[in-house]
Design an enzyme around this catalytic site. Sequence first.
Site, mmCIF file in Angstrom:
data_model
loop_
_atom_site.group_PDB
_atom_site.id
_atom_site.type_symbol
_atom_site.label_atom_id
_atom_site.label_comp_id
_atom_site.label_asym_id
_atom_site.label_seq_id
_atom_site.Cartn_x
_atom_site.Cartn_y
_atom_site.Cartn_z
ATOM 1 C CD GLU A 140 23.681 -26.443 13.027
ATOM 2 O OE1 GLU A 140 22.889 -26.434 13.989
ATOM 3 O OE2 GLU A 140 23.303 -26.434 11.825
ATOM 4 C CE LYS A 181 20.108 -24.214 15.511
ATOM 5 N NZ LYS A 181 20.154 -25.505 14.774
ATOM 6 C CB CYS A 194 21.607 -23.753 11.559
ATOM 7 S SG CYS A 194 20.931 -24.712 10.167
#
Length: 261
Positions: free
Chosen positions: A44, A110, A144
């Site tokens: 990331e 995300k 994540c």
Amino acid sequence: MKNNLTITTIQTTLHWENIDANLSMLGQKMLGIKEKTDLIVLPEMFSTGFTMNAAMLAEQTKGKTVRWMAEMAGHMNAVITGSIVVEDQNRFYNRLIWMRPDGSFETYDKRHLFGLGKEDDTYSAGAKKLMVELNGWKICPMICYDLRFPVWARNLKDDPYDLYLVVANWPERRSLHWRTLLPARAVENQSYVVGLNRVGNDGNEIYHSGDSMVIAPDGTVLYEKSHEEDIQTLELSGETLEFVRRAFPFLKDQDGFEVQS
């Protein structure tokens, strides 16, 4: 029978908020990969580290880092993926790039922003999953904190993905959660799981222990590395994936659901 898929994970330290240094470092690491691979996975925010300084560091979707990814993907003849800081229509995104060797690419923003780290004060959340295909495999890449939300990652019984992929800057202080949730996603979705994390301290002196993992669809851990840089190439077995789903047809018994934006 489904083909096998070869993946290479690059668990690495990152130069804090230094795009040029990270691209140079990662380029050297990739050029050192000797095995033929289908997919190279980077962490990331691999060009900056997990930063809230988006106003200074954000690039356009077709900016320097994406052009670098296209060049490296062509040179390696492999897909390269990882997330970067992007500005798009006056908003900032933690955006995963899925770069193919021919220079075409897909993106995923995300969905779940890490409120504890005030990510949601800086970045805008994504609204759509990304599903991509590679060598006959259907792949669901995420970023994540998305790992904590199983409904967003849930496989579909009628059109399941084969690989759940998570790129991360996951702190060592919560590594137990990372090492628990990755196998859980594999077992509940009957898919391979790749979790690729960074190592080392970031610019806020937050330590990352890596703990990158590759997990088979029955929950077996095929690879795990903690606390040190590592480049690992593994072949994921299409035969194993098909056997697990045929022998234990759990996906067909799942509840129906719909995710609301």
